[in-house]
Design a protein around this motif. Structure first.
Motif, PDB file in Angstrom:
ATOM      1  N   ALA A   1      -2.769   2.888  -1.658  1.00 50.13           N
ATOM      2  CA  ALA A   1      -2.865   1.983  -0.520  1.00 50.13           C
ATOM      3  C   ALA A   1      -2.504   0.580  -0.980  1.00 50.13           C
ATOM      4  CB  ALA A   1      -4.272   1.990   0.070  1.00 50.13           C
ATOM      5  N   MET A   2      -2.032  -0.241  -0.052  1.00 52.63           N
ATOM      6  CA  MET A   2      -1.784  -1.653  -0.328  1.00 52.63           C
ATOM      7  C   MET A   2      -3.091  -2.392  -0.091  1.00 52.63           C
ATOM      8  SD  MET A   2       1.361  -1.988  -1.254  1.00 52.63           S
ATOM      9  CE  MET A   2       1.604  -3.741  -1.132  1.00 52.63           C
ATOM     10  N   LEU A   3      -3.682  -2.921  -1.158  1.00 53.25           N
ATOM     11  CA  LEU A   3      -4.925  -3.680  -1.046  1.00 53.25           C
ATOM     12  C   LEU A   3      -4.637  -5.118  -1.427  1.00 53.25           C
ATOM     13  CD1 LEU A   3      -7.398  -1.148  -2.709  1.00 53.25           C
ATOM     14  CD2 LEU A   3      -6.855  -1.417  -0.281  1.00 53.25           C
ATOM     15  N   ARG A   4      -4.878  -6.032  -0.498  1.00 56.45           N
ATOM     16  CA  ARG A   4      -4.619  -7.470  -0.712  1.00 56.45           C
ATOM     17  C   ARG A   4      -3.166  -7.719  -1.129  1.00 56.45           C
ATOM     18  NH1 ARG A   4      -8.919  -9.368   1.763  1.00 56.45           N
ATOM     19  NH2 ARG A   4     -10.863  -8.613   0.917  1.00 56.45           N
ATOM     20  N   GLY A   5      -2.248  -6.856  -0.659  1.00 57.41           N
ATOM     21  CA  GLY A   5      -0.825  -7.043  -0.940  1.00 57.41           C
ATOM     22  C   GLY A   5      -0.340  -6.411  -2.234  1.00 57.41           C
ATOM     23  N   PHE A   6      -1.202  -5.626  -2.905  1.00 59.34           N
ATOM     24  CA  PHE A   6      -0.829  -4.999  -4.178  1.00 59.34           C
ATOM     25  C   PHE A   6      -0.882  -3.481  -4.049  1.00 59.34           C
ATOM     26  CE2 PHE A   6      -2.601  -9.142  -5.186  1.00 59.34           C
ATOM     27  CZ  PHE A   6      -1.617  -9.669  -6.017  1.00 59.34           C
ATOM     28  N   PRO A   7       0.062  -2.755  -4.647  1.00 61.09           N
ATOM     29  CA  PRO A   7       0.013  -1.289  -4.606  1.00 61.09           C
ATOM     30  C   PRO A   7      -1.093  -0.784  -5.530  1.00 61.09           C
ATOM     31  CG  PRO A   7       1.854  -2.005  -5.962  1.00 61.09           C
ATOM     32  CD  PRO A   7       1.235  -3.246  -5.376  1.00 61.09           C
ATOM     33  N   CYS A   8      -2.063  -0.083  -4.960  1.00 58.10           N
ATOM     34  CA  CYS A   8      -3.240   0.343  -5.719  1.00 58.10           C
ATOM     35  C   CYS A   8      -3.484   1.831  -5.585  1.00 58.10           C
ATOM     36  CB  CYS A   8      -4.483  -0.382  -5.209  1.00 58.10           C
ATOM     37  SG  CYS A   8      -4.440  -2.158  -5.454  1.00 58.10           S
ATOM     38  N   LYS A   9      -4.061   2.421  -6.633  1.00 57.58           N
ATOM     39  CA  LYS A   9      -4.571   3.783  -6.576  1.00 57.58           C
ATOM     40  C   LYS A   9      -6.017   3.680  -6.122  1.00 57.58           C
ATOM     41  CE  LYS A   9      -4.958   8.066  -8.997  1.00 57.58           C
ATOM     42  NZ  LYS A   9      -4.021   8.972  -9.594  1.00 57.58           N
ATOM     43  N   VAL A  10      -6.374   4.416  -5.088  1.00 57.00           N
ATOM     44  CA  VAL A  10      -7.700   4.329  -4.486  1.00 57.00           C
ATOM     45  C   VAL A  10      -8.720   5.008  -5.411  1.00 57.00           C
ATOM     46  CG1 VAL A  10      -9.119   4.970  -2.495  1.00 57.00           C
ATOM     47  CG2 VAL A  10      -6.739   4.269  -2.162  1.00 57.00           C
ATOM     48  N   THR A  11      -9.755   4.255  -5.791  1.00 52.59           N
ATOM     49  CA  THR A  11     -10.812   4.797  -6.651  1.00 52.59           C
ATOM     50  C   THR A  11     -12.084   5.096  -5.866  1.00 52.59           C
ATOM     51  OG1 THR A  11     -11.521   2.571  -7.267  1.00 52.59           O
ATOM     52  CG2 THR A  11      -9.961   3.670  -8.740  1.00 52.59           C
ATOM     53  N   GLU A  12     -12.325   4.346  -4.783  1.00 51.01           N
ATOM     54  CA  GLU A  12     -13.494   4.579  -3.923  1.00 51.01           C
ATOM     55  C   GLU A  12     -13.105   4.360  -2.477  1.00 51.01           C
ATOM     56  OE1 GLU A  12     -17.340   2.751  -4.807  1.00 51.01           O
ATOM     57  OE2 GLU A  12     -16.531   2.254  -6.787  1.00 51.01           O
TER      58      GLU A  12
ATOM     59  N   ILE B   1     -12.273   0.162   1.066  1.00 49.28           N
ATOM     60  CA  ILE B   1     -11.423   0.837   0.088  1.00 49.28           C
ATOM     61  C   ILE B   1     -11.362  -0.014  -1.171  1.00 49.28           C
ATOM     62  CG2 ILE B   1      -9.100   1.724  -0.355  1.00 49.28           C
ATOM     63  CD1 ILE B   1      -8.869   1.811   2.814  1.00 49.28           C
ATOM     64  N   ILE B   2     -11.642   0.614  -2.309  1.00 47.14           N
ATOM     65  CA  ILE B   2     -11.550  -0.050  -3.608  1.00 47.14           C
ATOM     66  C   ILE B   2     -10.482   0.677  -4.402  1.00 47.14           C
ATOM     67  CG2 ILE B   2     -12.763  -0.632  -5.748  1.00 47.14           C
ATOM     68  CD1 ILE B   2     -15.367  -0.608  -4.069  1.00 47.14           C
ATOM     69  N   GLY B   3      -9.595  -0.093  -5.040  1.00 48.03           N
ATOM     70  CA  GLY B   3      -8.525   0.520  -5.814  1.00 48.03           C
ATOM     71  C   GLY B   3      -8.123  -0.336  -6.994  1.00 48.03           C
ATOM     72  N   VAL B   4      -7.304   0.264  -7.864  1.00 50.05           N
ATOM     73  CA  VAL B   4      -6.821  -0.396  -9.064  1.00 50.05           C
ATOM     74  C   VAL B   4      -5.309  -0.543  -8.954  1.00 50.05           C
ATOM     75  CG1 VAL B   4      -6.620  -0.193 -11.566  1.00 50.05           C
ATOM     76  CG2 VAL B   4      -8.698   0.567 -10.432  1.00 50.05           C
ATOM     77  N   ASP B   5      -4.812  -1.769  -9.156  1.00 46.06           N
ATOM     78  CA  ASP B   5      -3.378  -2.051  -9.105  1.00 46.06           C
ATOM     79  C   ASP B   5      -2.663  -1.140 -10.104  1.00 46.06           C
ATOM     80  OD1 ASP B   5      -0.780  -3.225  -9.721  1.00 46.06           O
ATOM     81  OD2 ASP B   5      -1.450  -5.006  -8.639  1.00 46.06           O
ATOM     82  N   ILE B   6      -1.627  -0.429  -9.653  1.00 44.16           N
ATOM     83  CA  ILE B   6      -0.959   0.538 -10.527  1.00 44.16           C
ATOM     84  C   ILE B   6      -0.113  -0.129 -11.609  1.00 44.16           C
ATOM     85  CG2 ILE B   6      -0.988   2.423  -8.865  1.00 44.16           C
ATOM     86  CD1 ILE B   6       1.866   1.785  -8.109  1.00 44.16           C
ATOM     87  N   PHE B   7       0.166  -1.422 -11.467  1.00 45.35           N
ATOM     88  CA  PHE B   7       0.965  -2.111 -12.477  1.00 45.35           C
ATOM     89  C   PHE B   7       0.140  -2.983 -13.415  1.00 45.35           C
ATOM     90  CE2 PHE B   7       4.073  -1.394  -9.014  1.00 45.35           C
ATOM     91  CZ  PHE B   7       4.896  -0.520  -9.702  1.00 45.35           C
ATOM     92  N   THR B   8      -0.918  -3.624 -12.900  1.00 49.02           N
ATOM     93  CA  THR B   8      -1.685  -4.560 -13.728  1.00 49.02           C
ATOM     94  C   THR B   8      -3.062  -4.047 -14.119  1.00 49.02           C
ATOM     95  OG1 THR B   8      -2.698  -5.679 -11.835  1.00 49.02           O
ATOM     96  CG2 THR B   8      -0.554  -6.523 -12.606  1.00 49.02           C
TER      97      THR B   8
ATOM     98  N   MET C   1       7.137  -0.451  -4.695  1.00 50.60           N
ATOM     99  CA  MET C   1       7.365  -1.836  -4.269  1.00 50.60           C
ATOM    100  C   MET C   1       8.481  -2.528  -5.065  1.00 50.60           C
ATOM    101  SD  MET C   1       5.181  -2.051  -1.842  1.00 50.60           S
ATOM    102  CE  MET C   1       5.290  -3.780  -1.456  1.00 50.60           C
ATOM    103  N   GLY C   2       9.505  -1.783  -5.458  1.00 50.05           N
ATOM    104  CA  GLY C   2      10.616  -2.369  -6.192  1.00 50.05           C
ATOM    105  C   GLY C   2      10.308  -2.646  -7.655  1.00 50.05           C
ATOM    106  N   GLN C   3       9.165  -2.196  -8.148  1.00 53.78           N
ATOM    107  CA  GLN C   3       8.781  -2.386  -9.544  1.00 53.78           C
ATOM    108  C   GLN C   3       8.661  -1.021 -10.195  1.00 53.78           C
ATOM    109  OE1 GLN C   3       4.990  -4.479  -8.787  1.00 53.78           O
ATOM    110  NE2 GLN C   3       5.842  -6.107 -10.046  1.00 53.78           N
ATOM    111  N   GLU C   4       8.704  -1.023 -11.534  1.00 50.85           N
ATOM    112  CA  GLU C   4       8.461   0.214 -12.247  1.00 50.85           C
ATOM    113  C   GLU C   4       7.783  -0.078 -13.574  1.00 50.85           C
ATOM    114  OE1 GLU C   4      12.243   2.133 -12.478  1.00 50.85           O
ATOM    115  OE2 GLU C   4      13.103   0.589 -13.737  1.00 50.85           O
ATOM    116  N   LYS C   5       7.050   0.928 -14.068  1.00 46.30           N
ATOM    117  CA  LYS C   5       6.293   0.760 -15.300  1.00 46.30           C
ATOM    118  C   LYS C   5       6.176   2.106 -15.995  1.00 46.30           C
ATOM    119  CE  LYS C   5       1.629  -0.320 -16.903  1.00 46.30           C
ATOM    120  NZ  LYS C   5       0.266  -0.576 -16.515  1.00 46.30           N
ATOM    121  N   MET C   6       6.268   2.073 -17.317  1.00 43.97           N
ATOM    122  CA  MET C   6       6.016   3.276 -18.102  1.00 43.97           C
ATOM    123  C   MET C   6       4.510   3.522 -18.095  1.00 43.97           C
ATOM    124  SD  MET C   6       6.546   3.814 -22.150  1.00 43.97           S
ATOM    125  CE  MET C   6       5.482   5.001 -22.951  1.00 43.97           C
ATOM    126  N   ILE C   7       4.093   4.763 -17.779  1.00 44.54           N
ATOM    127  CA  ILE C   7       2.666   5.052 -17.728  1.00 44.54           C
ATOM    128  C   ILE C   7       2.224   6.012 -18.836  1.00 44.54           C
ATOM    129  CG2 ILE C   7       2.274   4.508 -15.305  1.00 44.54           C
ATOM    130  CD1 ILE C   7       2.587   7.501 -14.690  1.00 44.54           C
TER     131      ILE C   7
END
Length: 157
Positions: free
Chosen positions: A31-42, A58-65, A144-150
């Motif tokens: 979900a987009m939380l506060r404008g950031f792409p996040c994985k929902v944790t709660e 909804i509480i989530g963690v930004d997938i990039f930061t 969102m036009g970004q990518e990251k090695m996970i």
């Protein structure tokens, strides 16, 4: 000017997301939380109160930061959901400036992805495995036009 002019094709920002009712968002989804792409944790909902709308928190963690974000919204309202794509590419090289050379499915190379700076343990292990001549697949998350090695894994023949 000719009919075959070359125009740069841009992508609209809205093409990075799609709407979904807040009540339908699930844990471990995105979900987009506060404008950031996040994985929902709660995901919690509270019943309709005096003014009629049940609310979702909804509480989530930004997938990039990795930063934590929280947002609340009536369950009947739409929230933006990012299109998240995961792909794997074969590692060809790690440059001195920490950029990766990856082999794409079509045989071309991709050289614009940098090693994650906040995951030193994984990066050191990757460098060690690469220097040992192991065949490695790099997992990348895109949104969102970004990518990251996970993550990465060794190709076992």
């Amino acid at each position: 000017m000719s009919d075959e002019e070359n125009f740069q094709q841009g992508e609209a920002g809205s093409s990075y997301t799609y709407p979904m009712q807040a009540g339908n968002i699930k844990k471990n989804g995105y979900a987009m939380l506060r404008g950031f792409p996040c994985k929902v944790t709660e995901m919690t909902t509270c019943k309709a109160g005096k003014h009629g709308h049940a609310k979702a928190t909804i509480i989530g963690v930004d997938i990039f930061t990795g930063r934590k974000y929280e947002d609340s919204c009536p369950t009947s309202h739409n929230m933006e959901i990012p299109f998240v794509k995961k792909q794997e590419y074969q590692l060809m090289n790690i440059a001195d400036d920490n950029y990766l050379t990856l082999l794409l499915e079509n045989g071309e190379t991709k050289e614009d992805l940098k090693l994650p700076e906040n995951e030193l343990q994984m990066v050191e292990k990757l460098r060690s495995d690469f220097e040992c001549q192991k065949d490695i697949l790099i997992s990348i998350i895109q949104a969102m036009g970004q990518e990251k090695m996970i993550s990465y894994r060794e190709i076992v023949n």
